[in-house]
Structure formats: structure tokens, C-alpha cells
Design an enzyme around this catalytic site. Structure first.
Site, PDB file in Angstrom:
ATOM      1  N   HIS A   1      -2.192  -5.471   1.250  1.00 14.64           N
ATOM      2  CA  HIS A   1      -3.488  -6.113   1.025  1.00 14.64           C
ATOM      3  C   HIS A   1      -3.254  -7.605   0.811  1.00 14.64           C
ATOM      4  O   HIS A   1      -2.204  -8.008   0.306  1.00 14.64           O
ATOM      5  CB  HIS A   1      -4.133  -5.520  -0.237  1.00 14.64           C
ATOM      6  CG  HIS A   1      -5.340  -6.289  -0.705  1.00 14.64           C
ATOM      7  ND1 HIS A   1      -6.579  -6.103  -0.161  1.00 14.64           N
ATOM      8  CD2 HIS A   1      -5.472  -7.273  -1.642  1.00 14.64           C
ATOM      9  CE1 HIS A   1      -7.444  -6.934  -0.750  1.00 14.64           C
ATOM     10  NE2 HIS A   1      -6.800  -7.652  -1.651  1.00 14.64           N
TER      11      HIS A   1
ATOM     12  N   GLU B   1      -9.309  -9.969  -8.219  1.00 15.11           N
ATOM     13  CA  GLU B   1      -8.328  -8.910  -7.945  1.00 15.11           C
ATOM     14  C   GLU B   1      -7.110  -9.014  -8.871  1.00 15.11           C
ATOM     15  O   GLU B   1      -6.600  -7.996  -9.347  1.00 15.11           O
ATOM     16  CB  GLU B   1      -7.921  -8.961  -6.473  1.00 15.11           C
ATOM     17  CG  GLU B   1      -9.082  -8.563  -5.565  1.00 15.11           C
ATOM     18  CD  GLU B   1      -8.845  -8.838  -4.091  1.00 15.11           C
ATOM     19  OE1 GLU B   1      -9.758  -8.556  -3.295  1.00 15.11           O
ATOM     20  OE2 GLU B   1      -7.753  -9.327  -3.720  1.00 15.11           O
TER      21      GLU B   1
ATOM     22  N   TYR C   1     -12.309  -1.574  -3.994  1.00 14.35           N
ATOM     23  CA  TYR C   1     -12.859  -1.756  -2.645  1.00 14.35           C
ATOM     24  C   TYR C   1     -14.383  -1.560  -2.622  1.00 14.35           C
ATOM     25  O   TYR C   1     -14.931  -1.185  -1.587  1.00 14.35           O
ATOM     26  CB  TYR C   1     -12.186  -0.782  -1.672  1.00 14.35           C
ATOM     27  CG  TYR C   1     -10.795  -1.220  -1.252  1.00 14.35           C
ATOM     28  CD1 TYR C   1     -10.615  -2.318  -0.408  1.00 14.35           C
ATOM     29  CD2 TYR C   1      -9.663  -0.541  -1.675  1.00 14.35           C
ATOM     30  CE1 TYR C   1      -9.355  -2.730  -0.011  1.00 14.35           C
ATOM     31  CE2 TYR C   1      -8.382  -0.951  -1.279  1.00 14.35           C
ATOM     32  CZ  TYR C   1      -8.246  -2.046  -0.443  1.00 14.35           C
ATOM     33  OH  TYR C   1      -6.994  -2.446  -0.047  1.00 14.35           O
TER      34      TYR C   1
ATOM     35  N   PHE D   1     -15.503   4.325   6.620  1.00 12.79           N
ATOM     36  CA  PHE D   1     -14.107   4.565   6.243  1.00 12.79           C
ATOM     37  C   PHE D   1     -13.882   4.496   4.734  1.00 12.79           C
ATOM     38  O   PHE D   1     -12.744   4.642   4.272  1.00 12.79           O
ATOM     39  CB  PHE D   1     -13.174   3.589   6.961  1.00 12.79           C
ATOM     40  CG  PHE D   1     -13.426   2.122   6.654  1.00 12.79           C
ATOM     41  CD1 PHE D   1     -12.850   1.518   5.554  1.00 12.79           C
ATOM     42  CD2 PHE D   1     -14.243   1.359   7.479  1.00 12.79           C
ATOM     43  CE1 PHE D   1     -13.067   0.169   5.269  1.00 12.79           C
ATOM     44  CE2 PHE D   1     -14.468   0.009   7.212  1.00 12.79           C
ATOM     45  CZ  PHE D   1     -13.884  -0.579   6.094  1.00 12.79           C
TER      46      PHE D   1
ATOM     47  N   THR E   1      -5.893  -7.286  10.346  1.00 15.30           N
ATOM     48  CA  THR E   1      -6.128  -6.025   9.629  1.00 15.30           C
ATOM     49  C   THR E   1      -5.495  -4.846  10.365  1.00 15.30           C
ATOM     50  O   THR E   1      -4.848  -4.002   9.760  1.00 15.30           O
ATOM     51  CB  THR E   1      -7.644  -5.788   9.455  1.00 15.30           C
ATOM     52  OG1 THR E   1      -8.210  -6.919   8.801  1.00 15.30           O
ATOM     53  CG2 THR E   1      -7.909  -4.536   8.645  1.00 15.30           C
TER      54      THR E   1
ATOM     55  N   LYS F   1       0.824  -1.212   0.000  1.00 14.45           N
ATOM     56  CA  LYS F   1       0.000   0.000   0.000  1.00 14.45           C
ATOM     57  C   LYS F   1       0.864   1.272   0.000  1.00 14.45           C
ATOM     58  O   LYS F   1       2.070   1.209   0.299  1.00 14.45           O
ATOM     59  CB  LYS F   1      -0.955  -0.045   1.198  1.00 14.45           C
ATOM     60  CG  LYS F   1      -1.938  -1.226   1.115  1.00 14.45           C
ATOM     61  CD  LYS F   1      -2.974  -1.179   2.223  1.00 14.45           C
ATOM     62  CE  LYS F   1      -3.933  -2.352   2.110  1.00 14.45           C
ATOM     63  NZ  LYS F   1      -5.027  -2.290   3.127  1.00 14.45           N
TER      64      LYS F   1
ATOM     65  N   ASN G   1      -2.146  -0.236   6.613  1.00 18.84           N
ATOM     66  CA  ASN G   1      -1.648  -1.484   7.201  1.00 18.84           C
ATOM     67  C   ASN G   1      -0.708  -2.255   6.265  1.00 18.84           C
ATOM     68  O   ASN G   1      -0.701  -3.487   6.253  1.00 18.84           O
ATOM     69  CB  ASN G   1      -2.832  -2.344   7.673  1.00 18.84           C
ATOM     70  CG  ASN G   1      -3.814  -2.625   6.561  1.00 18.84           C
ATOM     71  OD1 ASN G   1      -3.622  -2.181   5.426  1.00 18.84           O
ATOM     72  ND2 ASN G   1      -4.856  -3.366   6.853  1.00 18.84           N
TER      73      ASN G   1
HETATM   74  P1  GDP Z   1      -8.398  -6.831   5.180  1.00 18.50           P
HETATM   75  O1  GDP Z   1      -9.074  -7.924   4.390  1.00 18.50           O
HETATM   76  O2  GDP Z   1      -7.631  -7.370   6.379  1.00 18.50           O
HETATM   77  O3  GDP Z   1      -7.544  -5.912   4.337  1.00 18.50           O
HETATM   78  O4  GDP Z   1      -9.535  -5.928   5.823  1.00 18.50           O
HETATM   79  P2  GDP Z   1     -10.944  -5.393   5.251  1.00 18.50           P
HETATM   80  O5  GDP Z   1     -11.315  -6.092   3.979  1.00 18.50           O
HETATM   81  O6  GDP Z   1     -11.907  -5.439   6.386  1.00 18.50           O
HETATM   82  O7  GDP Z   1     -10.663  -3.859   4.951  1.00 18.50           O
HETATM   83  C1  GDP Z   1     -10.001  -3.445   3.784  1.00 18.50           C
HETATM   84  C2  GDP Z   1      -9.026  -2.346   4.151  1.00 18.50           C
HETATM   85  O8  GDP Z   1      -9.761  -1.201   4.600  1.00 18.50           O
HETATM   86  C3  GDP Z   1      -8.091  -2.670   5.313  1.00 18.50           C
HETATM   87  O9  GDP Z   1      -6.964  -3.418   4.913  1.00 18.50           O
HETATM   88  C4  GDP Z   1      -7.725  -1.290   5.812  1.00 18.50           C
HETATM   89  O10 GDP Z   1      -6.746  -0.679   4.955  1.00 18.50           O
HETATM   90  C5  GDP Z   1      -9.034  -0.546   5.646  1.00 18.50           C
HETATM   91  N1  GDP Z   1      -9.893  -0.572   6.841  1.00 18.50           N
HETATM   92  C6  GDP Z   1     -10.572  -1.630   7.357  1.00 18.50           C
HETATM   93  N2  GDP Z   1     -11.291  -1.283   8.441  1.00 18.50           N
HETATM   94  C7  GDP Z   1     -11.055   0.049   8.606  1.00 18.50           C
HETATM   95  C8  GDP Z   1     -11.535   1.013   9.555  1.00 18.50           C
HETATM   96  O11 GDP Z   1     -12.313   0.722  10.466  1.00 18.50           O
HETATM   97  N3  GDP Z   1     -11.083   2.293   9.398  1.00 18.50           N
HETATM   98  C9  GDP Z   1     -10.223   2.651   8.401  1.00 18.50           C
HETATM   99  N4  GDP Z   1      -9.824   3.936   8.324  1.00 18.50           N
HETATM  100  N5  GDP Z   1      -9.769   1.773   7.489  1.00 18.50           N
HETATM  101  C10 GDP Z   1     -10.172   0.498   7.592  1.00 18.50           C
END
Ligand code: GDP
Length: 139
Positions: A117, A128, A51, A59, A93, A11, A114
Site C-alpha cells: 500500500h 493512515e 479502506y 471489491f 495499482t 500486504k 499488489n
Molecule cells: P492504490 O491506491 O493503488 O492502492 O489503489 P486503490 O486505492 O484504488 O485501491 C486500494 C486497493 O484495493 C488496491 O491497492 C488493491 O489492493 C485493491 N483493489 C483496487 N481495485 C481493485 C479491483 O478492481 N478489484 C480488486 N479485487 N481489488 C482492487
């Protein structure tokens, strides 16, 4: 091929901090083979499409802005049980909750930034990878 490939991105913040080389080193040392790789930058529209599943979440706008804020490194990786093993390898995450030694623990900044991905299913890995790479760009 189902089950043997996953998709990842380094990222923007991790790339900007110059962590790409260290992250790729960890990925290959863990046994993942790189089948496709490119440095590119998403437009806001492309980040929103990638996304789309998160559209409507509080978010979402912030995530789209972040993911289009600078270059990312996109990769297709191959390994037995790739999706699940890569998710374990990168950690939770939120880097604060990620296990010691995982990529997100080592290189993540916060919940949004983080570091990397990782696809969450074989089906999404295919979607993807297709989002970023043509057949000609895979080896
Ligand atoms: P992943 O599969 O572990 O990447 O997590 P998710 O699919 O739930 O979320 C996608 C991405 O959105 C995450 O990797 C973070 O970069 C971001 N993200 C997820 N939850 C949050 C949140 O509560 N707040 C913010 N600002 N970003 C989030």
C-alpha cells in the site's frame, strides 16, 4: 512535516511469500527512511475502517477479507516529496500495468494482492500513520 512522510503496508500475500526483507531493502535503497515499523494483523473491522473510502465498491468485501487474512508490515517513511515519490516507486495499482523495477511489478501477485500500500495524499498519509502508530512508536 507535511509532504515529507508517507505510510505503507506490506500486504498479506507479500509477507506470506517472505518478500518483506527484499521490499524493505528496496525502500531504504530508494532513499526512504523508516520512522516507524510494526508487524501486525488487522481484524476484518480494522481493514474495513482503513479502506472505508472503498465501501460500496464491488471489491470491498474481498479486499477486507484479503487484508485481514494474515500479518502485514506497517511503516511510516520519510523522504522529500514522500507521497508522490513512493507512489512512483511502487508502480500502478495493477502489477500487470506497473513499470519495470517497481515493487508491485516485482512482488505483486494480482490487482488485489499488489504487494504494498502507499498513501495517495499528504492528508491520508497522516490519517493512515495515525491509524497504526502512536507518537511513542515513531522515531
Ligand atoms: P492504490 O491506491 O493503488 O492502492 O489503489 P486503490 O486505492 O484504488 O485501491 C486500494 C486497493 O484495493 C488496491 O491497492 C488493491 O489492493 C485493491 N483493489 C483496487 N481495485 C481493485 C479491483 O478492481 N478489484 C480488486 N479485487 N481489488 C482492487
Amino acid at each position: 512535516m507535511a509532504g515529507n512522510q508517507t505510510f505503507t503496508m506490506i500486504k498479506p500475500t507479500a509477507f506470506r511469500k517472505n518478500y518483506a526483507g527484499s521490499i524493505i531493502q528496496l525502500i531504504t535503497a530508494a532513499g526512504f527512511r523508516i520512522r516507524a515499523m510494526k508487524l501486525t494483523r488487522l481484524t476484518a473491522a480494522q481493514a474495513g475502517a482503513f479502506y472505508a473510502v472503498h465501501q460500496g465498491r464491488p471489491f470491498f468485501d474481498s479486499l477486507v477479507e484479503f487484508m485481514s487474512s494474515g500479518p502485514i508490515v506497517a511503516m511510516v517513511l520519510e523522504k522529500e516529496n514522500a507521497v508522490e515519490d513512493f507512489r512512483t516507486f511502487i508502480g500502478a495499482t495493477n502489477p500487470a500495468n506497473a513499470a519495470e523495477g517497481t515493487v508491485r511489478k516485482l512482488y505483486g501477485t494480482d490487482l488485489q494482492q499488489n504487494a504494498v500500500h502507499g498513501s495517495d495524499s499528504d492528508e491520508n498519509a497522516v490519517i493512515e500513520a495515525d491509524f497504526f502508530f502512536s507518537k511513542l512508536e515513531r522515531y
